[in-house]
Design a protein around this motif. Structure first.
Motif, short mmCIF file in Angstrom:
data_model
loop_
_atom_site.label_atom_id
_atom_site.label_comp_id
_atom_site.label_asym_id
_atom_site.label_seq_id
_atom_site.Cartn_x
_atom_site.Cartn_y
_atom_site.Cartn_z
N VAL A 1 0.80 -1.21 0.04
CA VAL A 1 -0.03 0.15 -0.15
C VAL A 1 0.74 1.36 0.02
N ASP A 2 0.41 2.30 -0.86
CA ASP A 2 1.35 3.48 -0.99
C ASP A 2 0.40 4.66 -0.82
N ASP A 3 1.03 5.60 -0.18
CA ASP A 3 0.14 6.92 0.13
C ASP A 3 0.43 7.90 -1.11
N LEU A 4 -0.77 7.95 -1.79
CA LEU A 4 -0.58 8.69 -3.05
C LEU A 4 -1.05 10.34 -3.01
N ASP A 5 -1.59 10.47 -1.65
CA ASP A 5 -1.84 11.80 -1.26
C ASP A 5 -0.59 12.72 -0.73
N GLU A 6 -0.47 13.70 -1.70
CA GLU A 6 0.82 14.45 -1.48
C GLU A 6 0.79 15.22 -0.08
N ALA A 7 -0.34 15.85 -0.07
CA ALA A 7 -0.56 16.78 1.22
C ALA A 7 -0.61 16.02 2.58
N ARG A 8 -1.16 14.79 2.41
CA ARG A 8 -1.27 13.93 3.53
C ARG A 8 0.26 13.47 3.78
N ALA A 9 0.80 13.17 2.85
CA ALA A 9 2.37 12.54 3.20
C ALA A 9 3.04 13.85 3.80
N LYS A 10 3.08 14.97 3.24
CA LYS A 10 3.77 16.16 3.84
C LYS A 10 3.29 16.31 5.23
N VAL A 11 2.15 16.13 5.53
CA VAL A 11 1.85 16.23 7.13
C VAL A 11 2.31 15.37 7.91
N LEU A 12 2.53 13.95 7.39
CA LEU A 12 2.91 12.80 7.92
C LEU A 12 4.57 13.22 8.15
N ASP A 13 5.13 13.42 7.14
CA ASP A 13 6.54 13.85 7.13
C ASP A 13 6.92 14.97 8.35
N ALA A 14 5.98 16.15 8.15
CA ALA A 14 6.38 17.05 9.20
C ALA A 14 6.07 16.57 10.90
N ALA A 15 4.86 15.70 10.91
CA ALA A 15 4.58 15.27 12.23
C ALA A 15 5.66 14.18 12.93
N TYR A 16 6.17 13.36 11.71
CA TYR A 16 7.43 12.56 12.16
C TYR A 16 8.52 13.41 12.66
N GLU A 17 8.98 14.31 11.94
CA GLU A 17 10.08 15.21 12.18
C GLU A 17 9.68 16.12 13.60
N GLN A 18 8.38 16.51 13.91
CA GLN A 18 8.01 17.08 15.00
C GLN A 18 8.05 16.19 16.39
N PHE A 19 7.69 14.85 16.03
CA PHE A 19 7.54 14.01 17.24
C PHE A 19 9.14 13.40 17.45
N CYS A 20 9.90 13.41 16.56
CA CYS A 20 11.16 13.22 16.69
C CYS A 20 11.87 14.25 17.62
N ARG A 21 11.73 15.32 17.37
CA ARG A 21 12.37 16.67 17.99
C ARG A 21 11.96 16.79 19.41
N LEU A 22 10.65 16.77 19.48
CA LEU A 22 10.09 17.24 20.80
C LEU A 22 9.07 16.11 21.60
N GLY A 23 9.00 14.96 20.95
CA GLY A 23 8.08 14.00 21.36
C GLY A 23 6.70 14.32 21.18
N ILE A 24 5.88 13.37 21.31
CA ILE A 24 4.57 13.18 21.02
C ILE A 24 3.80 14.10 21.83
N GLN A 25 4.15 13.75 23.24
CA GLN A 25 3.32 14.57 24.41
C GLN A 25 3.56 16.12 24.13
N ARG A 26 4.57 16.46 23.86
CA ARG A 26 4.88 17.99 23.89
C ARG A 26 4.35 18.72 22.46
N SER A 27 4.00 17.94 21.79
CA SER A 27 3.71 18.42 20.25
C SER A 27 2.23 18.55 20.01
N THR A 28 1.81 19.65 19.35
CA THR A 28 0.59 19.91 18.93
C THR A 28 0.18 19.67 17.65
N MET A 29 -1.23 19.67 17.19
CA MET A 29 -1.35 19.72 15.73
C MET A 29 -0.93 21.19 15.02
#
Length: 223
Positions: free
Chosen positions: A28-56
């Motif tokens: 299965v591949d994610d073909l929604d570019e905007a969705r993938a962009k958000v996932l990439d940003a969330a991944y980077e955000q969670f890696c940097r600050l952790g899940i608990q400290r990160s907001t939408m």
């Protein structure tokens, strides 16, 4: 516990790992570019600050999109966390398959698979980071779910062993499910409980452990 982290410990529904495994098998591949962009940003955000400290809002800002855009694709933080973690497990399965293709024999594939698995999970900035920084959240979700997470990985490993059997590189008499279960439980124990004997960052030492204790499981005549 913060609600967003509850997705890692949810019971009843299909687990994150099970869905990631299904995605990997189905390619299965994610073909929604905007969705993938958000996932990439969330991944980077969670890696940097952790899940608990990160907001939408943090994720939207890092993705360079509006908060509304994020919520259109992920209704809640729970949903976003789930999809980010699921994608990382999917990448684990994909990389595992790539790594073992480099080996020439079934024994070598067992060794590479063992080393690759520990390296991929421990070295992942998000999954490995969560296991190290927030072990009370992620580790219990992997081992206190009635065995479902282990069963998913066992199914994956058993499938690889059956491939070896069909290719004639492993004896047809081998009980693939039992051998896979033992291999997965050993790997899981290293992930869940720190070792004071084996350096989990030393690939050569891990490979030696696999050669001595995992490869012999392929020999149905032993014992």
């Amino acid at each position: 516990m913060e609600p967003a982290l509850s997705v890692l410990m949810a019971a009843g529904a299909e687990s994150l790992l099970e869905r990631a495994y299904t995605d990997a098998v189905a390619r299965v591949d994610d073909l929604d570019e905007a969705r993938a962009k958000v996932l990439d940003a969330a991944y980077e955000q969670f890696c940097r600050l952790g899940i608990q400290r990160s907001t939408m809002e943090d994720v939207a800002r890092r993705a360079g999109v509006s908060r509304i855009t994020v919520y259109r694709r992920f209704a809640t933080k729970d949903a976003l966390v789930e999809q980010v973690v699921r994608r990382e497990f999917r990448r684990y399965f994909d990389q595992f398959l790539v790594d073992i293709e480099q080996a020439e024999t079934a024994a070598d594939r067992v060794v590479l698979g063992f080393v690759s698995s520990l390296r991929a999970i421990r070295g992942n900035p998000l999954i490995g980071g969560l296991m190290e920084a927030e072990p009370d959240l992620l580790v219990p979700s992997m081992i206190n779910d009635g065995g479902r997470t282990l069963a998913t990985v066992r199914q994956f490993v058993a499938g690889q062993l059956r491939r070896e059997q069909r290719a004639g590189t492993v004896a047809a008499e081998l009980d693939a499910d039992v051998v896979a279960e033992l291999m997965v439980r050993l790997s899981a124990s290293f992930l869940a409980i720190p070792s004071h004997v084996i350096d989990l960052d030393d690939d050569e030492q891990l490979a030696e452990v696999a050669r001595k204790f995992l490869v012999p499981m392929l020999d149905v005549t032993a014992g």
